[in-house]
Design a protein around this motif. Sequence first.
Motif, PDB file in Angstrom:
ATOM      1  N   LEU A 172       0.990  -1.384   0.072  1.00  0.00           N
ATOM      2  CA  LEU A 172      -0.032  -0.107  -0.034  1.00  0.00           C
ATOM      3  C   LEU A 172       0.951   1.141   0.087  1.00  0.00           C
ATOM      4  CD1 LEU A 172      -3.162  -1.005   2.598  1.00  0.00           C
ATOM      5  CD2 LEU A 172      -3.114  -0.144   0.229  1.00  0.00           C
ATOM      6  N   VAL A 173       2.180   1.118   0.363  1.00  0.00           N
ATOM      7  CA  VAL A 173       3.043   2.346   0.537  1.00  0.00           C
ATOM      8  C   VAL A 173       3.678   2.484  -0.866  1.00  0.00           C
ATOM      9  CG1 VAL A 173       4.915   3.420   1.561  1.00  0.00           C
ATOM     10  CG2 VAL A 173       3.449   2.182   3.072  1.00  0.00           C
ATOM     11  N   GLN A 174       3.901   1.242  -1.507  1.00  0.00           N
ATOM     12  CA  GLN A 174       4.925   1.523  -2.479  1.00  0.00           C
ATOM     13  C   GLN A 174       3.825   1.541  -3.837  1.00  0.00           C
ATOM     14  OE1 GLN A 174       7.682  -1.839  -1.754  1.00  0.00           O
ATOM     15  NE2 GLN A 174       9.135  -0.105  -2.324  1.00  0.00           N
ATOM     16  N   ALA A 175       2.977   0.899  -3.784  1.00  0.00           N
ATOM     17  CA  ALA A 175       1.973   0.789  -5.039  1.00  0.00           C
ATOM     18  C   ALA A 175       0.829   0.682  -4.488  1.00  0.00           C
ATOM     19  CB  ALA A 175       2.200  -0.707  -5.786  1.00  0.00           C
ATOM     20  N   ILE A 215      -6.413  -2.837  -4.536  1.00  0.00           N
ATOM     21  CA  ILE A 215      -7.024  -3.775  -5.524  1.00  0.00           C
ATOM     22  C   ILE A 215      -7.100  -5.184  -4.770  1.00  0.00           C
ATOM     23  CG2 ILE A 215      -7.039  -4.900  -7.587  1.00  0.00           C
ATOM     24  CD1 ILE A 215      -6.277  -2.306  -9.045  1.00  0.00           C
ATOM     25  N   LEU A 216      -5.789  -5.073  -4.346  1.00  0.00           N
ATOM     26  CA  LEU A 216      -5.574  -6.662  -3.717  1.00  0.00           C
ATOM     27  C   LEU A 216      -6.549  -6.769  -2.351  1.00  0.00           C
ATOM     28  CD1 LEU A 216      -3.987  -9.232  -3.270  1.00  0.00           C
ATOM     29  CD2 LEU A 216      -2.641  -8.013  -1.854  1.00  0.00           C
ATOM     30  N   GLY A 217      -6.824  -5.610  -1.707  1.00  0.00           N
ATOM     31  CA  GLY A 217      -7.716  -5.557  -0.534  1.00  0.00           C
ATOM     32  C   GLY A 217      -9.007  -5.818  -1.065  1.00  0.00           C
ATOM     33  N   PHE A 218      -9.465  -5.054  -2.088  1.00  0.00           N
ATOM     34  CA  PHE A 218     -10.740  -5.335  -2.546  1.00  0.00           C
ATOM     35  C   PHE A 218     -11.144  -6.686  -2.856  1.00  0.00           C
ATOM     36  CE2 PHE A 218     -13.428  -5.210  -6.738  1.00  0.00           C
ATOM     37  CZ  PHE A 218     -14.490  -4.692  -6.049  1.00  0.00           C
ATOM     38  N   TRP A 247      -5.251 -12.252   6.776  1.00  0.00           N
ATOM     39  CA  TRP A 247      -4.012 -12.421   7.180  1.00  0.00           C
ATOM     40  C   TRP A 247      -2.877 -12.121   5.856  1.00  0.00           C
ATOM     41  CZ3 TRP A 247      -0.735 -17.437   7.500  1.00  0.00           C
ATOM     42  CH2 TRP A 247       0.318 -17.271   8.516  1.00  0.00           C
ATOM     43  N   LEU A 248      -3.264 -12.574   4.966  1.00  0.00           N
ATOM     44  CA  LEU A 248      -2.434 -12.281   3.468  1.00  0.00           C
ATOM     45  C   LEU A 248      -2.364 -10.968   3.221  1.00  0.00           C
ATOM     46  CD1 LEU A 248      -1.435 -13.389   0.754  1.00  0.00           C
ATOM     47  CD2 LEU A 248      -3.459 -13.230  -0.361  1.00  0.00           C
ATOM     48  N   LEU A 249      -3.308 -10.324   3.341  1.00  0.00           N
ATOM     49  CA  LEU A 249      -3.514  -8.614   3.105  1.00  0.00           C
ATOM     50  C   LEU A 249      -2.706  -8.070   4.139  1.00  0.00           C
ATOM     51  CD1 LEU A 249      -5.178  -6.700   1.330  1.00  0.00           C
ATOM     52  CD2 LEU A 249      -6.716  -6.593   2.958  1.00  0.00           C
ATOM     53  N   GLN A 250      -2.713  -8.255   5.253  1.00  0.00           N
ATOM     54  CA  GLN A 250      -2.165  -7.544   6.527  1.00  0.00           C
ATOM     55  C   GLN A 250      -0.555  -7.902   6.009  1.00  0.00           C
ATOM     56  OE1 GLN A 250      -2.247  -9.674  10.028  1.00  0.00           O
ATOM     57  NE2 GLN A 250      -1.731  -8.045  11.299  1.00  0.00           N
ATOM     58  N   ARG A 251      -0.107  -8.940   5.573  1.00  0.00           N
ATOM     59  CA  ARG A 251       1.257  -9.005   5.461  1.00  0.00           C
ATOM     60  C   ARG A 251       1.890  -8.612   4.367  1.00  0.00           C
ATOM     61  NH1 ARG A 251       2.758 -15.251   7.008  1.00  0.00           N
ATOM     62  NH2 ARG A 251       0.905 -15.424   5.648  1.00  0.00           N
ATOM     63  N   THR A 252       1.126  -8.695   3.324  1.00  0.00           N
ATOM     64  CA  THR A 252       1.663  -8.062   1.760  1.00  0.00           C
ATOM     65  C   THR A 252       1.436  -6.706   1.651  1.00  0.00           C
ATOM     66  OG1 THR A 252      -0.336  -8.927   0.982  1.00  0.00           O
ATOM     67  CG2 THR A 252       1.420 -10.538   1.015  1.00  0.00           C
ATOM     68  N   ALA A 253       0.161  -6.508   2.259  1.00  0.00           N
ATOM     69  CA  ALA A 253       0.006  -4.721   1.717  1.00  0.00           C
ATOM     70  C   ALA A 253       0.160  -3.754   2.847  1.00  0.00           C
ATOM     71  CB  ALA A 253      -1.363  -4.726   1.136  1.00  0.00           C
ATOM     72  N   PHE A 254       0.120  -4.294   4.165  1.00  0.00           N
ATOM     73  CA  PHE A 254       0.260  -3.157   5.282  1.00  0.00           C
ATOM     74  C   PHE A 254       1.575  -2.983   5.468  1.00  0.00           C
ATOM     75  CE2 PHE A 254      -4.502  -4.162   6.921  1.00  0.00           C
ATOM     76  CZ  PHE A 254      -4.868  -3.689   5.710  1.00  0.00           C
ATOM     77  N   GLY A 255       1.678  -2.127   6.846  1.00  0.00           N
ATOM     78  CA  GLY A 255       3.075  -2.108   7.205  1.00  0.00           C
ATOM     79  C   GLY A 255       4.022  -1.348   6.296  1.00  0.00           C
ATOM     80  N   ALA A 283      12.813  -1.309  -0.184  1.00  0.00           N
ATOM     81  CA  ALA A 283      12.449  -0.138  -0.018  1.00  0.00           C
ATOM     82  C   ALA A 283      12.584   0.810  -0.972  1.00  0.00           C
ATOM     83  CB  ALA A 283      13.113   0.386   1.385  1.00  0.00           C
ATOM     84  N   ASP A 284      13.882   0.947  -1.594  1.00  0.00           N
ATOM     85  CA  ASP A 284      14.181   1.793  -2.646  1.00  0.00           C
ATOM     86  C   ASP A 284      14.104   1.343  -4.075  1.00  0.00           C
ATOM     87  OD1 ASP A 284      14.332   3.717  -0.504  1.00  0.00           O
ATOM     88  OD2 ASP A 284      16.212   2.830  -0.034  1.00  0.00           O
ATOM     89  N   ASP A 285      13.418  -0.078  -4.226  1.00  0.00           N
ATOM     90  CA  ASP A 285      13.624  -0.573  -5.489  1.00  0.00           C
ATOM     91  C   ASP A 285      12.839   0.065  -6.535  1.00  0.00           C
ATOM     92  OD1 ASP A 285      13.538  -2.308  -7.646  1.00  0.00           O
ATOM     93  OD2 ASP A 285      13.553  -3.992  -6.283  1.00  0.00           O
ATOM     94  N   PRO A 286      13.324   0.716  -7.583  1.00  0.00           N
ATOM     95  CA  PRO A 286      12.592   1.382  -8.506  1.00  0.00           C
ATOM     96  C   PRO A 286      11.697   0.862  -9.431  1.00  0.00           C
ATOM     97  CG  PRO A 286      15.165   1.473  -9.315  1.00  0.00           C
ATOM     98  CD  PRO A 286      14.863   0.865  -8.002  1.00  0.00           C
ATOM     99  N   ALA A 287      12.119  -0.543  -9.451  1.00  0.00           N
ATOM    100  CA  ALA A 287      11.153  -1.694 -10.094  1.00  0.00           C
ATOM    101  C   ALA A 287       9.661  -1.759  -9.562  1.00  0.00           C
ATOM    102  CB  ALA A 287      11.894  -2.921 -10.377  1.00  0.00           C
ATOM    103  N   ILE A 288       9.526  -1.335  -8.360  1.00  0.00           N
ATOM    104  CA  ILE A 288       8.409  -1.466  -7.680  1.00  0.00           C
ATOM    105  C   ILE A 288       7.439  -0.336  -8.108  1.00  0.00           C
ATOM    106  CG2 ILE A 288       6.969  -1.672  -5.583  1.00  0.00           C
ATOM    107  CD1 ILE A 288       9.860  -3.398  -5.008  1.00  0.00           C
ATOM    108  N   THR A 289       6.345  -0.350  -9.248  1.00  0.00           N
ATOM    109  CA  THR A 289       5.833   0.749  -9.561  1.00  0.00           C
ATOM    110  C   THR A 289       4.336   0.578  -9.404  1.00  0.00           C
ATOM    111  OG1 THR A 289       5.723  -0.308 -11.710  1.00  0.00           O
ATOM    112  CG2 THR A 289       7.386   1.443 -11.403  1.00  0.00           C
ATOM    113  N   ASP A 290       3.625   1.503  -9.359  1.00  0.00           N
ATOM    114  CA  ASP A 290       1.938   1.026  -9.291  1.00  0.00           C
ATOM    115  C   ASP A 290       1.413   0.477 -10.499  1.00  0.00           C
ATOM    116  OD1 ASP A 290      -0.249   0.827  -8.048  1.00  0.00           O
ATOM    117  OD2 ASP A 290      -0.165   2.966  -7.192  1.00  0.00           O
TER     118      ASP A 290
END
Lengths: 506, 538
Positions: free
Chosen positions: B377-380, B386-389, B445-453, B460-467
Amino acid sequence: MLDLLAQLPQATFDRPPIDWHALAPELVLLGFGVLVTLVDIVFLERGRAMVSALAGVGLLATVVPLLTLWNEVDTASPRVLFDGAYVVDRYSLVMKIVFVLVGYVVILLSTNYIAEGDYWESEYYGLLLSSIMGMVVMASARDLISIFVALELLSIPAYLLAAWRKRDPRGNEAGIKYYLMGVFASAVMLYGMSLLYGVTGSTLLTDIAVAVADAPQFDAAIALGIVFVVVGFAFKISAVPFHHWAPDTYEGAPTPVAGFLAVASKAAGFVALMNLVFVAFPDRHDVYQPLIWVMAVLSMTVGNLLALRQTNMVRLLAYSGVAQTGFMLAPLTVAGDPGVSDLALSTTVNYLAIYAAMNLGAFAVVIALARKTGSAEIDDLKGAFQYAPGLTVAMTVFLFSLAGIPPIGGWFAKFNVFRSLAGAETTWAYILAVIVAVNSVIALYYYASVARKMWADEAPDGNLAPVHVPPSLVAALAITVAVTLVFGFFPGTVGDFTDVSLLASP
Amino acid sequence: MHEFLTDWGLSLATFLPLAGAVVLMLIPKAEEEAQKMVAMAVSLVVAVVGVLLMVDFDYDAAGQLQYVVDESWIDVINSRYIVGIDGISLPLMLLTMLIVPLCIIYSWEHFPEPHNPKAFLALILILETGMVGTFVAQDLVLFFVFFEVVLLPMFFMIAVWGGEDRRYASLKFFLYTLFGSALMLVSFLALYFLAGGDTFSITGLADGVVANDMSRAAQLWVFGGMVLGFGIKVPMFPFHTWLPDAHTQAPTVGSVILAAVLLKLGTYGFVRIAIPILPEAAVEWAPWIGLFAVIGIIYGALGCLAQTDMKRLIAFSSVAHMGFVMLGIATLTDFGINAAVFGMVAHGLITGMLFFLAGSVKERYHTLEIKRLGGLLVQAPRMGWILGFCAMASLGLPGLAGFWGEFPAILAAYSPANGLPVGIFRAFMVVAALGTVLAAGYLLWLLQRTAFGNPPEEFADDPAITDTNRWEWLAWSPLLALIVVLGIYPNLMFQTTDPAVQESLEPCLSVEVGEVASERCAEVYDLGTVAATGQAED
């Protein structure tokens, strides 16, 4: 003896009336066989270039009288020659067409293989034609003697062809093994035939049918005779436990010859078996059905399990051929059931026709790829998709056709096997159907493994040079792929074509 | 227009992709743009045919087969080329026609290794022929052929474009399915002969079974063969083990097609073939199917909780969701089977979406290990939402499509059809309801661990991670919209499926308890006893 000699002058020889049209295919084949030999004798080295083409033309020319006969002969009126010893009906014509076309494709496969290896060419084609002639005769033979003559006519050239690579010890092993097994089988079969003749007093299959149906006093001799004759042909069709020669012979023989043995020779064995089962022993299914049931189950199971362990493609095809023999035998286990006996016959004929196309095609791809890799090891086929996508797609078609995956040809063959077995509605037939189903899955494992290696793996040495495929091989592949696909998408064509009967014949 | 669709609509929709695949193979390998355009165009034309069919479809007669074409095909075995659609087939066919173009759009810019778009797209198109064909075939041999056509392309898709373990997974998928379908074929043929041996048409066989008075034992065996064939495809516990492997190893698009459509072929087979043709055997088998369904629900959910890989988790959730579908089918009620058909479509949309998401996550992070991911959720943020939805939709949140597949199926188990043990099905209902709680557990649980935090350090600074990018929006928005639309207005589908479901069910099964039933109903389905137990429990 003297008495006999004394009778001689009175005995006049009446030539039996000969139906020349019915014999035309055999005569054309004979003519071209002689021509090929003569060309070789007259032109020597200069003749080498044309013998292969001549043999091919000969086989195609044979198709012409076969087709004209097909138009004239319908199921109701077969052409009967030589007092019933030789019958030309739709069933025999279908098989003759299969033999001749298989022969043609084998010649296409052989052209470059034989010319480029250091082999004798002219004899090769002469022998091939005479072996095909034996098969063509076998399709019509309805008499123990003509069956035996046909068998030897098709076998003896095949022994020579199997040992064609005579500088290679494996080639010699192939020939010797095939020869010894073959003559042993012939001996067993002859013994069976002599028992049948002794009991029935006739060599005509129709006479035998009447005699063996009800002869309680000779029951043991008849049963033994039937078993021996069936076992004799079990060698030819490489059914377990009489299959040991097949893998070694296929591996050692020139690959086109291996294809020829795997397809045409096997089909000839089946033809003989069907002639006997349907014409000579129709009322003795109590004897042959259990025997064939056991052989079918053993063939498919043992063939499949051994095929799983093969590392050489030709040996894999040999063992898979053993398993396919089991599938083809399955309908014959219900051949005596009046409800499905016609169906059982057309199922086996149908399977043989489809099997011929798909198995020969698989050999064609092996031959084509071996031109680059120089071997038939399965690991050398790895990554073929990268450098030979066309051949890989063709091989995929053949492998999954052999596995019976719709909509590729083989599914209809297997479907019909299930149909005959389910149609018999007996417990043993249902059990066999389930065994066939389980075996189809085992077979898929090794077929799919080969396909997967060709598609998904890397070429072993990173050598991605394309394969040069000569035109004759391209033609062979085009024919086999087309037939395999047409039979799969429009099974009605092969279904109508092989919807034949043996029961109506005299 | 109607005339044309009646004669050619379904055949066009079925074989156009195959023709497209042939054209595709003729295009030289280097012309990648042309290949993509051809594949896209073909799949869009098929979708247009689908839309025309949808518009032209007579919804008042959704219970009857429409656009029926009945031509001779294999005369020697009395098998005919019969195609047609009713309210059950239509939504599934449309789902297929929607998913395929979306998959092509999604792959547009990034074909999985080893690239080769030509072969990849050809396989997708062949798959489409098989899938559409299965949903429209009304002849058992034709159905069987299409049912098997999908195997080869999927096998190659997994074997060539799959992940690390693709060799094992592809073969396992193939062998499992073939085993089921080989035995299924034997039962089809036994059915053919026992039902008179003169037709393979589905309706003809249903009549033949009654007319020839097929014995109960034979019906049970034949149904058993079908349970094996369809059950492996679903996959029903305990035949499910191919699924996590195949899903995990398949390329993204392969997983999407597998989840969205291929699994439905099995459940569709139950609804279309097994139950209408052999209703008496269905009654005997239903409690067992229901049992395996609820085991699947719980087992799948527990399996999800134990996964460390995001894609594998979604795969196991399929086992659980298909359990709900099977439970709905096992009730043999109008209500339950409608829920099942809805569940098939909803699962196709939602799990298809989840696999798309997993593919996109993998592409950005190059891993799907849940414990290495985080902070999506922070990076994309858009992708995270959408994943949450989708997670919400998958766990059955009311207002989204998933709810209407699960909730009515559970409810239907409260009062299963006549002749089924009510008590046992109520127990199934309780267990299945527990399953929804577990589903909420693993998805949140899946959502919490992949999307939150916060994003983990390594990314953290990977430019490949885009929305979410343009292609992804294009491929995903129709699915997301449908999840909402079907969630808010489920009647859109229920009104289509219901007449067809009613048509397919044996009338005895839904006779009101206590009503005077026909003699045959009373005899075969033991209606007297049912009435007594029903009263006793009331």
